[in-house]
Scaffold this active site. Structure first.
Site, PDB file in Angstrom:
ATOM      1  N   ALA A 125     -13.408  -2.410  -0.690  1.00 27.48           N
ATOM      2  CA  ALA A 125     -13.384  -2.948   0.900  1.00 27.48           C
ATOM      3  C   ALA A 125     -13.616  -1.513   1.837  1.00 27.48           C
ATOM      4  CB  ALA A 125     -12.162  -3.864   1.282  1.00 27.48           C
TER       5      ALA A 125
ATOM      6  N   ARG B 147      -5.539  -5.870 -11.238  1.00 26.69           N
ATOM      7  CA  ARG B 147      -6.349  -6.759 -10.055  1.00 26.69           C
ATOM      8  C   ARG B 147      -7.672  -6.163  -9.985  1.00 26.69           C
ATOM      9  NH1 ARG B 147      -4.617  -6.534  -4.399  1.00 26.69           N
ATOM     10  NH2 ARG B 147      -3.036  -8.085  -4.874  1.00 26.69           N
TER      11      ARG B 147
ATOM     12  N   THR C  22     -11.875 -12.266  -6.400  1.00 22.83           N
ATOM     13  CA  THR C  22     -13.180 -12.419  -5.600  1.00 22.83           C
ATOM     14  C   THR C  22     -13.252 -13.606  -4.943  1.00 22.83           C
ATOM     15  OG1 THR C  22     -15.756 -12.220  -6.086  1.00 22.83           O
ATOM     16  CG2 THR C  22     -14.188 -13.193  -7.862  1.00 22.83           C
TER      17      THR C  22
ATOM     18  N   LYS D  73     -25.541  -3.757  -3.906  1.00 21.87           N
ATOM     19  CA  LYS D  73     -24.638  -4.749  -4.258  1.00 21.87           C
ATOM     20  C   LYS D  73     -24.919  -5.038  -5.717  1.00 21.87           C
ATOM     21  CE  LYS D  73     -24.222  -9.797  -3.388  1.00 21.87           C
ATOM     22  NZ  LYS D  73     -22.777  -9.701  -3.818  1.00 21.87           N
TER      23      LYS D  73
ATOM     24  N   ASP E 274      -1.781  -2.057  -3.933  1.00 23.51           N
ATOM     25  CA  ASP E 274      -3.053  -2.235  -3.622  1.00 23.51           C
ATOM     26  C   ASP E 274      -4.023  -0.845  -3.640  1.00 23.51           C
ATOM     27  OD1 ASP E 274      -2.653  -4.870  -2.831  1.00 23.51           O
ATOM     28  OD2 ASP E 274      -2.666  -4.566  -0.752  1.00 23.51           O
ATOM     29  N   MET E 275      -5.065  -0.845  -3.848  1.00 23.08           N
ATOM     30  CA  MET E 275      -6.115   0.335  -3.848  1.00 23.08           C
ATOM     31  C   MET E 275      -6.560   0.695  -2.427  1.00 23.08           C
ATOM     32  SD  MET E 275      -6.573   3.094  -5.680  1.00 23.08           S
ATOM     33  CE  MET E 275      -6.141   3.059  -7.007  1.00 23.08           C
TER      34      MET E 275
ATOM     35  N   ARG F 168     -11.668  -5.129   8.194  1.00 19.80           N
ATOM     36  CA  ARG F 168     -12.292  -5.108   6.915  1.00 19.80           C
ATOM     37  C   ARG F 168     -12.886  -6.290   6.368  1.00 19.80           C
ATOM     38  NH1 ARG F 168      -8.116  -1.319   5.715  1.00 19.80           N
ATOM     39  NH2 ARG F 168      -6.885  -2.733   4.641  1.00 19.80           N
TER      40      ARG F 168
ATOM     41  N   LYS G   5       0.723  -1.231   0.108  1.00 18.73           N
ATOM     42  CA  LYS G   5       0.077   0.007   0.071  1.00 18.73           C
ATOM     43  C   LYS G   5       0.911   1.241  -0.037  1.00 18.73           C
ATOM     44  CE  LYS G   5      -4.160  -1.942   2.003  1.00 18.73           C
ATOM     45  NZ  LYS G   5      -3.726  -3.252   1.935  1.00 18.73           N
TER      46      LYS G   5
ATOM     47  N   LYS H  73     -13.966  -5.670  -5.674  1.00 17.65           N
ATOM     48  CA  LYS H  73     -15.226  -4.900  -5.322  1.00 17.65           C
ATOM     49  C   LYS H  73     -14.916  -3.619  -4.729  1.00 17.65           C
ATOM     50  CE  LYS H  73     -18.586  -8.956  -5.675  1.00 17.65           C
ATOM     51  NZ  LYS H  73     -19.666  -9.741  -5.056  1.00 17.65           N
TER      52      LYS H  73
HETATM   53  P1  FDA Z   1     -18.641 -10.406  -1.774  1.00 21.53           P
HETATM   54  O1  FDA Z   1     -18.227  -9.581  -0.589  1.00 21.53           O
HETATM   55  O2  FDA Z   1     -19.985 -10.310  -2.433  1.00 21.53           O
HETATM   56  O3  FDA Z   1     -18.554 -11.944  -1.123  1.00 21.53           O
HETATM   57  C1  FDA Z   1     -19.092 -13.061  -1.844  1.00 21.53           C
HETATM   58  C2  FDA Z   1     -18.907 -14.258  -0.962  1.00 21.53           C
HETATM   59  O4  FDA Z   1     -17.505 -14.353  -0.563  1.00 21.53           O
HETATM   60  C3  FDA Z   1     -19.652 -14.212   0.539  1.00 21.53           C
HETATM   61  O5  FDA Z   1     -20.853 -14.205   0.659  1.00 21.53           O
HETATM   62  C4  FDA Z   1     -18.660 -14.914   1.103  1.00 21.53           C
HETATM   63  O6  FDA Z   1     -19.246 -16.497   1.231  1.00 21.53           O
HETATM   64  C5  FDA Z   1     -17.404 -14.917   0.417  1.00 21.53           C
HETATM   65  N1  FDA Z   1     -16.627 -13.724   1.403  1.00 21.53           N
HETATM   66  C6  FDA Z   1     -16.312 -12.631   0.715  1.00 21.53           C
HETATM   67  N2  FDA Z   1     -15.484 -11.972   1.860  1.00 21.53           N
HETATM   68  C7  FDA Z   1     -15.394 -12.806   2.893  1.00 21.53           C
HETATM   69  C8  FDA Z   1     -14.611 -12.943   4.025  1.00 21.53           C
HETATM   70  N3  FDA Z   1     -13.904 -11.700   4.398  1.00 21.53           N
HETATM   71  N4  FDA Z   1     -14.588 -14.058   4.794  1.00 21.53           N
HETATM   72  C9  FDA Z   1     -15.156 -15.094   4.699  1.00 21.53           C
HETATM   73  N5  FDA Z   1     -16.133 -15.078   3.469  1.00 21.53           N
HETATM   74  C10 FDA Z   1     -16.024 -14.115   2.676  1.00 21.53           C
HETATM   75  N6  FDA Z   1     -10.209  -4.237  -1.793  1.00 21.53           N
HETATM   76  C11 FDA Z   1      -9.498  -2.750  -1.971  1.00 21.53           C
HETATM   77  O7  FDA Z   1     -10.521  -2.065  -1.693  1.00 21.53           O
HETATM   78  N7  FDA Z   1      -8.564  -2.728  -2.267  1.00 21.53           N
HETATM   79  C12 FDA Z   1      -7.643  -3.793  -2.600  1.00 21.53           C
HETATM   80  O8  FDA Z   1      -6.379  -3.464  -3.066  1.00 21.53           O
HETATM   81  C13 FDA Z   1      -8.057  -5.064  -2.266  1.00 21.53           C
HETATM   82  N8  FDA Z   1      -7.069  -6.298  -2.784  1.00 21.53           N
HETATM   83  C14 FDA Z   1      -7.822  -7.608  -2.842  1.00 21.53           C
HETATM   84  C15 FDA Z   1      -7.015  -8.562  -3.112  1.00 21.53           C
HETATM   85  C16 FDA Z   1      -7.592  -9.876  -3.100  1.00 21.53           C
HETATM   86  C17 FDA Z   1      -6.667 -10.991  -3.782  1.00 21.53           C
HETATM   87  C18 FDA Z   1      -9.044 -10.130  -2.732  1.00 21.53           C
HETATM   88  C19 FDA Z   1      -9.491 -11.308  -2.913  1.00 21.53           C
HETATM   89  C20 FDA Z   1      -9.702  -8.800  -2.280  1.00 21.53           C
HETATM   90  C21 FDA Z   1      -9.057  -7.802  -2.356  1.00 21.53           C
HETATM   91  N9  FDA Z   1      -9.825  -6.813  -1.766  1.00 21.53           N
HETATM   92  C22 FDA Z   1      -9.092  -5.522  -2.186  1.00 21.53           C
HETATM   93  C23 FDA Z   1     -10.919  -6.995  -1.196  1.00 21.53           C
HETATM   94  C24 FDA Z   1     -12.323  -6.691  -1.847  1.00 21.53           C
HETATM   95  O9  FDA Z   1     -12.389  -5.591  -2.399  1.00 21.53           O
HETATM   96  C25 FDA Z   1     -13.665  -7.135  -1.211  1.00 21.53           C
HETATM   97  O10 FDA Z   1     -13.967  -6.506  -0.228  1.00 21.53           O
HETATM   98  C26 FDA Z   1     -13.494  -8.803  -0.822  1.00 21.53           C
HETATM   99  O11 FDA Z   1     -13.019  -9.476  -1.847  1.00 21.53           O
HETATM  100  C27 FDA Z   1     -14.986  -9.189  -0.856  1.00 21.53           C
HETATM  101  O12 FDA Z   1     -15.740  -9.182  -1.882  1.00 21.53           O
HETATM  102  P2  FDA Z   1     -15.864 -10.398  -2.643  1.00 21.53           P
HETATM  103  O13 FDA Z   1     -15.620 -10.300  -4.123  1.00 21.53           O
HETATM  104  O14 FDA Z   1     -15.471 -11.659  -2.220  1.00 21.53           O
HETATM  105  O15 FDA Z   1     -17.567 -10.490  -2.900  1.00 21.53           O
END
Ligand code: FDA
Length: 355
Positions: free
Chosen positions: A224, A219, A261, A236, A168-169, A323, A104, A222
Site C-alpha cells: 500500500a 499474509r 486482496t 500493476k 502488518d508490513m 491509503r 504495526k 499487494k
Molecule cells: P487492487 O488494488 O488491484 O484492487 C482490486 C479491486 O479491489 C479494485 O478494482 C476495487 O474494486 C477493489 N478495491 C481495492 N482497494 C479498494 C479500496 N480501498 N476501496 C474500495 N475498493 C477497493 N498493505 C500493506 O502494505 N501492508 C499490510 O500490512 C497490509 N495489510 C492488509 C490486510 C488486508 C486484510 C488487506 C485486504 C490488505 C492489506 N494491505 C496491506 C493493503 C494491500 O496492500 C492493498 O493496498 C489493498 O488490498 C488493495 O489491493 P487489492 O489486492 O485489493 O488489489
C-alpha cells in the site's frame, strides 16, 4: 498521479492535522474504520463473527515517536486482547474462536531512537535471510529493548489466551528490520505470530521461501505504500503476476496463508490453484478490509470460503484512510457523498442512493 498525491498526503503532518479536524472528517472515516474505541472494535467484530467471518482487529497507529504514545498503544492492545478472550457471541461462542489482532511495529516503538549509543543495534544475532539484491541499508538506531518490552507484554497476553498476532508490513524502509525483529521473537519460541509480505516488492518470492521453510504464517497482499525501483515492481501487471506466483507457493508449501486482496482475478487464481492441487478451503483464508467490497466478502462466505475481515478502529485513522483513498480514488467521491447525504445538501447523488 492522484494515487501518488494521496500517499504523499497520508505521510504529511500538516495535512493530517488539518483533515482530522475538518467538519465531517470522522463521519467519512466511518466508512472504513469501525469507530474510535475498543468497544467499537469489539462490537464490529461480534457482528462480523456472528455472520460467519473471521476478524483481525487493528488498533490504528503508526510512526509513533514517543515512548508514552507507544506504551499507550501497548496498553490498548492488552485491553483489546483481554476483551477478545472474555467476550461471547449471542449464541455463546467465544469471540476468540474467530478473532485475532494485527499491529504495526512502528506503533509499538520501532521508530523511537535509542537514548543510549550501545542500544543502537537493529541487527539481531540471527536475522531473517536478507536477499543479496536488497538495496536498502537499515539505518538502525531504534530502541530495540523498548520495543521488545512494550510488545512483549502484548505477546504474553496473546499467548496466554491463544490469540494470534499479525505484524502488518510498512514501507520498504522497515521491511528488513521488521522481519529481523520477527525472526528474533520466533527463534526465542514466540510462535503465535505471523508476518505480512507485499507482492510489489521484488524480494517477496525470496521471503516467501524463507517463511515457508520455517512454517511462518504469511499474509500476502499487494502493498500500500509508494515504493521506488528497483525495490518494487512499478507496473500493476507485474505486481499481479508476482502475487499469483507467491500465492501458489504459499498455498502449496506454506502454513495457513492469508490471501489478502479484493481483486477478483487474484481470488479466482487462488481458487483455481487450490482446486487443481486439491488443497482444501480449510488450508488458507481470504482476507479483506472492513468496508471494502462487502458484496464480495459475503459471496465468498456463501461459496464456502474462509474470509477474515481486517477491522481497524482508533483515533489515528488519518493515514489509514488516505491509503484506502489512494487504492481507489473513487472512494473520495463515495465517502464525500456519504457525508453529504447526512447534510442539508442531501448528497451529490441524492439522498439514500448509497448505503
Ligand atoms: P487492487 O488494488 O488491484 O484492487 C482490486 C479491486 O479491489 C479494485 O478494482 C476495487 O474494486 C477493489 N478495491 C481495492 N482497494 C479498494 C479500496 N480501498 N476501496 C474500495 N475498493 C477497493 N498493505 C500493506 O502494505 N501492508 C499490510 O500490512 C497490509 N495489510 C492488509 C490486510 C488486508 C486484510 C488487506 C485486504 C490488505 C492489506 N494491505 C496491506 C493493503 C494491500 O496492500 C492493498 O493496498 C489493498 O488490498 C488493495 O489491493 P487489492 O489486492 O485489493 O488489489
Amino acid at each position: 498521479m492522484l494515487r501518488d498525491v494521496l500517499i504523499y498526503l497520508s505521510e504529511n503532518n500538516a495535512a493530517r492535522k488539518f483533515s482530522m479536524h475538518a467538519p465531517g472528517a470522522r463521519a467519512m472515516a466511518r466508512r472504513f474504520v469501525a469507530g474510535e474505541t475498543v468497544d467499537d472494535g469489539i462490537n464490529a467484530a461480534k457482528a462480523l463473527a456472528t455472520a460467519g467471518f473471521g476478524i483481525s482487529l487493528d488498533c490504528l497507529g503508526e510512526s509513533v515517536k514517543s515512548r508514552e504514545e507507544a506504551s499507550h498503544a501497548g496498553d490498548t492492545y492488552v485491553e483489546l486482547l483481554e476483551r477478545i478472550a472474555t467476550e461471547m457471541l449471542p449464541d455463546g461462542t467465544p469471540l476468540r474462536d474467530s478473532t485475532n489482532v494485527s499491529l504495526k511495529l512502528t506503533q509499538m516503538g520501532q521508530d523511537i531512537r535509542s537514548d543510549h549509543a550501545h542500544d543502537d543495534q537493529s541487527s539481531p544475532s540471527a536475522p531473517w535471510p536478507r536477499p543479496d539484491n536488497w538495496p536498502i541499508i537499515d539505518r538502525g538506531g531504534y530502541d530495540e529493548a523498548f520495543l521488545r518490552a512494550n510488545l512483549g507484554r502484548v505477546l504474553d497476553v496473546a499467548k496466554r489466551h491463544g490469540i494470534f498476532v499479525r505484524f502488518d508490513m510498512e514501507s520498504s524502509l522497515y521491511t528488513q528490520r521488521t522481519l529481523d525483529f520477527f525472526q528474533s521473537l520466533w527463534n526465542a519460541g514466540t510462535n503465535n505470530i505471523g508476518v505480512v509480505l507485499q507482492s510489489y516488492l521484488t524480494r517477496t518470492a525470496h521471503d516467501v521461501n524463507s517463511a515457508n521453510l520455517q512454517s511462518v504464517r504469511v499474509r500476502i497482499c499487494k502493498g500500500a505504500y509508494k515504493e521506488p525501483e528497483p525495490v518494487a515492481y512499478q507496473e500493476k501487471s507485474r505486481v499481479d503476476s508476482n502475487y499469483v506466483q507467491v500465492m501458489q507457493t504459499l498455498l502449496s508449501d506454506g502454513n495457513y496463508p492469508g490471501i489478502a486482496t479484493h481483486d477478483e482475478a487474484m481470488i479466482q487464481a487462488t481458487k483455481d490453484w487450490a482446486k487443481a492441487k486439491s488443497i482444501p478451503t480449510s488450508a488458507y483464508e481470504f482476507q479483506m478490509l472492513y468496508g471494502v467490497r462487502r458484496d464480495l466478502q459475503n459471496q465468498l462466505l456463501r461459496e464456502g470460503d474462509r474470509v477474515r475481515i481486517y477491522v481497524p478502529f482508533g483515533e489515528a485513522w488519518y493515514a489509514y484512510l488516505m491509503r484506502r483513498m489512494a487504492e481507489r480514488p473513487a472512494n473520495l467521491f463515495f465517502i464525500v457523498n456519504a457525508v453529504l447525504i447526512e447534510s442539508p445538501f442531501g448528497g451529490l447523488m441524492g439522498k439514500g442512493k448509497h448505503k
